[in-house]
Design a protein around this motif. Structure first.
Motif, short mmCIF file in Angstrom:
data_model
loop_
_atom_site.label_atom_id
_atom_site.label_comp_id
_atom_site.label_asym_id
_atom_site.label_seq_id
_atom_site.Cartn_x
_atom_site.Cartn_y
_atom_site.Cartn_z
N ARG A 96 41.86 31.54 57.89
CA ARG A 96 41.92 29.90 57.77
C ARG A 96 40.85 28.99 58.35
N PRO A 97 40.06 28.09 57.93
CA PRO A 97 39.16 27.06 58.71
C PRO A 97 39.99 26.39 59.52
N LYS A 98 39.22 26.61 60.93
CA LYS A 98 39.94 25.61 61.94
C LYS A 98 38.96 25.10 62.66
N THR A 99 39.33 23.58 63.05
CA THR A 99 38.23 22.69 63.73
C THR A 99 39.17 22.33 64.94
N VAL A 100 38.40 22.27 66.00
CA VAL A 100 39.12 21.93 67.46
C VAL A 100 38.16 20.71 67.91
N ASP A 101 38.53 19.74 68.04
CA ASP A 101 38.07 18.44 68.71
C ASP A 101 38.21 18.59 70.46
N TYR A 102 37.21 18.42 71.09
CA TYR A 102 37.26 18.78 72.57
C TYR A 102 36.87 17.42 73.54
N TRP A 103 37.44 17.28 74.66
CA TRP A 103 37.21 16.25 75.47
C TRP A 103 36.90 17.14 76.74
N VAL A 104 36.31 16.29 77.72
CA VAL A 104 36.26 16.54 79.04
C VAL A 104 37.57 16.00 79.51
N ALA A 105 38.39 16.68 80.51
CA ALA A 105 39.59 15.61 80.92
C ALA A 105 39.76 16.09 82.36
N GLU A 106 40.09 15.16 83.43
CA GLU A 106 40.45 15.40 84.60
C GLU A 106 41.74 15.45 84.93
N ALA A 107 42.36 16.37 85.74
CA ALA A 107 43.57 16.70 86.08
C ALA A 107 43.95 16.06 87.13
N VAL A 108 45.04 14.99 86.90
CA VAL A 108 45.34 14.23 88.03
C VAL A 108 46.83 14.45 88.77
N SER A 109 47.61 15.19 88.08
CA SER A 109 48.83 15.76 88.66
C SER A 109 49.20 16.84 87.90
N GLY A 110 50.64 17.33 88.52
CA GLY A 110 51.32 18.37 87.57
C GLY A 110 51.21 19.68 88.15
N THR A 111 52.04 20.61 87.56
CA THR A 111 52.45 21.84 88.03
C THR A 111 52.49 22.83 86.96
N PHE A 112 51.76 23.93 86.89
CA PHE A 112 51.97 24.95 85.87
C PHE A 112 53.35 25.65 85.92
N VAL A 113 53.89 26.12 84.84
CA VAL A 113 55.22 26.77 84.69
C VAL A 113 54.64 27.66 83.48
N PRO A 114 54.98 29.17 83.81
CA PRO A 114 54.42 30.00 82.67
C PRO A 114 55.25 29.92 81.49
N SER A 115 54.77 30.40 80.30
CA SER A 115 55.73 30.37 78.98
C SER A 115 55.03 31.70 78.27
N ARG A 116 55.86 31.50 77.05
CA ARG A 116 55.44 32.94 76.55
C ARG A 116 54.04 32.73 75.88
N GLU A 117 53.67 31.51 75.76
CA GLU A 117 52.45 31.18 74.90
C GLU A 117 51.35 31.25 76.07
N ILE A 118 51.34 30.74 77.11
CA ILE A 118 50.49 30.73 78.18
C ILE A 118 51.08 31.26 79.47
N ASP A 119 50.83 32.56 80.01
CA ASP A 119 51.44 33.01 81.02
C ASP A 119 50.78 32.90 82.22
N ARG A 120 49.63 32.25 82.28
CA ARG A 120 48.57 32.07 83.34
C ARG A 120 47.68 31.30 83.27
N VAL A 121 47.40 30.40 84.42
CA VAL A 121 46.28 29.25 84.45
C VAL A 121 45.53 29.72 85.71
N ALA A 122 44.07 29.69 85.57
CA ALA A 122 43.35 29.97 86.46
C ALA A 122 42.66 28.70 86.84
N TRP A 123 42.41 28.35 88.29
CA TRP A 123 41.56 27.38 88.62
C TRP A 123 40.13 27.98 89.15
N LEU A 124 39.14 27.94 88.78
CA LEU A 124 37.99 28.45 89.05
C LEU A 124 36.79 27.70 89.29
#
Length: 151
Positions: A96-124
């Motif tokens: 299937r053809p897929k198109t993904v539109d992207y932006w730059v975004a600044e994180a301003v708050s929040g806390t990661f909670v793992p899920s079945r879809e995303i189990d890790r976030v790395a800030w690098l």
């Protein structure tokens, strides 16, 4: 949660998604020559065992901008502020053809909670993020985002 039948696109129908190259001021040593050092968030998807930028499919009637912000929140826990519009990436997924539109975004708050879809976030730092990204198209997005942040 699997998509409902009304949300699922027919086989072969184009998929439209949106996402962000998510950044924040680097913690620990924010001062660097010419500006602020940044960290970039990458998400790990256990289903594909890959590292990428946060992104996801648009809901019916949802704008790409709204989807990008929602997907960042769902996948990383971060509330973000959209910045510069980046490119639209095109590729096929399971025929299937897929198109993904992207932006730059600044994180301003929040806390990661793992899920079945995303189990890790790395800030690098960008150099380390580049090495961890699985797909070359995501490295090109990182480059474009960093260029937009230095303007």
């Amino acid at each position: 949660m699997p998509p409902s039948t009304s949300d699922a696109a027919p086989r072969g129908a184009p998929v439209h998604a949106a996402g962000c190259v998510l950044w924040r001021a680097e913690r620990g040593d924010p001062a660097v020559a010419g500006g602020v050092a940044v960290e970039v968030a990458l998400v790990h998807r256990p289903k594909y065992d890959d590292w990428s930028h946060p992104k996801g499919k648009l809901h019916p009637g949802e704008s790409a901008e709204a989807a990008a912000v929602r997907e960042v929140r769902e996948e990383t826990g971060a509330r973000c502020v959209l910045g510069a519009r980046l490119t639209t990436v095109r590729y096929a997924v399971e025929g299937r053809p897929k198109t993904v539109d992207y932006w730059v975004a600044e994180a301003v708050s929040g806390t990661f909670v793992p899920s079945r879809e995303i189990d890790r976030v790395a800030w690098l730092p960008p150099r380390r993020a580049r090495l961890l990204l699985t797909h070359p198209r995501d490295r090109a997005l990182l480059d474009a985002a960093l260029t937009s942040l230095t303007r």
